[in-house]
Design a protein around this motif. Structure first.
Motif, PDB file in Angstrom:
ATOM      1  N   UNK A   1       0.802  -1.107  -0.172  1.00 49.58           N
ATOM      2  CA  UNK A   1      -0.490  -0.076   0.053  1.00 49.58           C
ATOM      3  C   UNK A   1       0.463   0.771   0.218  1.00 49.58           C
ATOM      4  N   UNK A   2       0.123   2.132  -0.549  1.00 46.60           N
ATOM      5  CA  UNK A   2       1.313   4.113  -0.677  1.00 46.60           C
ATOM      6  C   UNK A   2       0.517   3.879   0.953  1.00 46.60           C
ATOM      7  N   UNK A   3       1.577   5.256   0.785  1.00 48.19           N
ATOM      8  CA  UNK A   3       1.451   6.031   1.823  1.00 48.19           C
ATOM      9  C   UNK A   3      -0.190   6.793   2.800  1.00 48.19           C
ATOM     10  N   UNK A   4      -0.397   6.796   1.396  1.00 46.48           N
ATOM     11  CA  UNK A   4      -2.265   7.969   1.017  1.00 46.48           C
ATOM     12  C   UNK A   4      -3.149   6.967   1.995  1.00 46.48           C
TER      13      UNK A   4
ATOM     14  N   UNK B   1      14.186   4.762  -0.410  1.00 43.62           N
ATOM     15  CA  UNK B   1      14.131   3.520  -1.094  1.00 43.62           C
ATOM     16  C   UNK B   1      12.886   2.752  -1.408  1.00 43.62           C
ATOM     17  N   UNK B   2      13.047   2.226  -0.241  1.00 40.09           N
ATOM     18  CA  UNK B   2      12.030   0.783  -0.534  1.00 40.09           C
ATOM     19  C   UNK B   2      10.742   1.025  -0.700  1.00 40.09           C
ATOM     20  N   UNK B   3      10.219   2.251  -1.063  1.00 41.11           N
ATOM     21  CA  UNK B   3       8.853   2.322  -1.486  1.00 41.11           C
ATOM     22  C   UNK B   3       9.146   3.482  -2.426  1.00 41.11           C
ATOM     23  N   UNK B   4      10.247   3.850  -3.574  1.00 34.56           N
ATOM     24  CA  UNK B   4      10.190   3.686  -4.507  1.00 34.56           C
ATOM     25  C   UNK B   4      10.555   2.434  -5.310  1.00 34.56           C
ATOM     26  N   UNK B   5      11.023   1.562  -5.028  1.00 30.89           N
ATOM     27  CA  UNK B   5      11.352   0.273  -5.295  1.00 30.89           C
ATOM     28  C   UNK B   5      10.102  -0.106  -5.621  1.00 30.89           C
TER      29      UNK B   5
ATOM     30  N   UNK C   1      -2.598   1.954  -8.854  1.00 30.52           N
ATOM     31  CA  UNK C   1      -1.793   2.634  -7.958  1.00 30.52           C
ATOM     32  C   UNK C   1      -2.667   3.646  -7.542  1.00 30.52           C
ATOM     33  N   UNK C   2      -3.410   4.178  -7.897  1.00 32.15           N
ATOM     34  CA  UNK C   2      -4.250   5.255  -6.197  1.00 32.15           C
ATOM     35  C   UNK C   2      -5.796   4.391  -5.913  1.00 32.15           C
ATOM     36  N   UNK C   3      -5.555   2.968  -6.424  1.00 34.83           N
ATOM     37  CA  UNK C   3      -6.299   2.491  -5.407  1.00 34.83           C
ATOM     38  C   UNK C   3      -5.298   1.711  -4.562  1.00 34.83           C
ATOM     39  N   UNK C   4      -3.902   1.797  -4.620  1.00 32.69           N
ATOM     40  CA  UNK C   4      -3.168   0.719  -3.892  1.00 32.69           C
ATOM     41  C   UNK C   4      -2.645   2.384  -3.027  1.00 32.69           C
ATOM     42  N   UNK C   5      -3.138   3.600  -3.589  1.00 29.05           N
ATOM     43  CA  UNK C   5      -2.470   4.907  -2.295  1.00 29.05           C
ATOM     44  C   UNK C   5      -1.027   5.384  -2.667  1.00 29.05           C
ATOM     45  N   UNK C   6      -0.999   5.153  -4.066  1.00 31.67           N
ATOM     46  CA  UNK C   6       0.251   6.512  -4.192  1.00 31.67           C
ATOM     47  C   UNK C   6      -0.056   7.663  -4.776  1.00 31.67           C
ATOM     48  N   UNK C   7       1.252   8.898  -4.103  1.00 30.04           N
ATOM     49  CA  UNK C   7       0.312   9.608  -4.651  1.00 30.04           C
ATOM     50  C   UNK C   7       0.672  10.163  -5.826  1.00 30.04           C
ATOM     51  N   UNK C   8       0.203  11.184  -6.431  1.00 32.51           N
ATOM     52  CA  UNK C   8      -0.264  11.616  -7.804  1.00 32.51           C
ATOM     53  C   UNK C   8       0.932  11.365  -8.572  1.00 32.51           C
TER      54      UNK C   8
END
Length: 157
Positions: free
Chosen positions: A76-79, A105-109, A138-145
């Motif tokens: 999941x993304x931060x959002x 770094x882990x987040x980007x990977x 990716x939006x459903x996963x909650x990552x930043x636009x």
């Protein structure tokens, strides 16, 4: 007619301690659990305070382990993590602390990994529709636009 089993306050306290030991819980989950036993407010307060005093219930620890778990296991993304923690009435301070558990770094990977993986399974020949599907995912996963558009632009070219 179903007769509800009744417990003493000590029995309930032990039950809730075990409930909290099994997995970190937030106050909202514990209060929900207590509602099942229809306690008087004084007993509820007493048990909650006791759980917090004995460190069975710790909002900060819950927020951190929740953020780590949802990021590592569900990617999941931060959002999305922030949204779910707010839904559980976690304080803004604890949400901020929890997000520090996620390595940049882990987040980007991770976003690159799941974007490439998803891109392989999308059978859409039209490049714009393919990008749209990836962006929605990716939006459903909650990552930043901004991050989503950057990654999708690099992965689909």
């Amino acid at each position: 007619m179903i007769k509800k089993k009744s417990f003493t306050v000590d029995e309930l306290k032990r039950k809730l301690e075990n409930y909290c030991v099994y997995q970190d819980r937030c106050h909202k989950e514990v209060e929900q659990k207590m509602r099942e036993f229809s306690l008087i407010p004084e007993a509820r307060e007493m048990i909650l305070l006791s759980l917090m005093k004995d460190n069975f219930l710790n909002e900060e620890r819950f927020a951190k382990s929740y953020a780590r778990g949802k990021f590592r296991i569900k990617s999941w993304g931060k959002q999305r993590i922030v949204r779910e923690l707010k839904f559980r009435d976690i304080s803004a301070y604890n949400i901020k602390t929890a997000l520090k558990e996620i390595d940049a770094d882990e987040y980007i990977k991770t976003i690159y990994r799941i974007t490439e993986k998803r891109n392989e399974v999308i059978s859409e020949p039209n490049i714009y529709k393919r990008k749209k599907k990836l962006i929605d995912f990716l939006m459903r996963k909650g990552f930043e636009n901004e991050l989503i558009f950057k990654v999708v632009g690099e992965v689909v070219s």
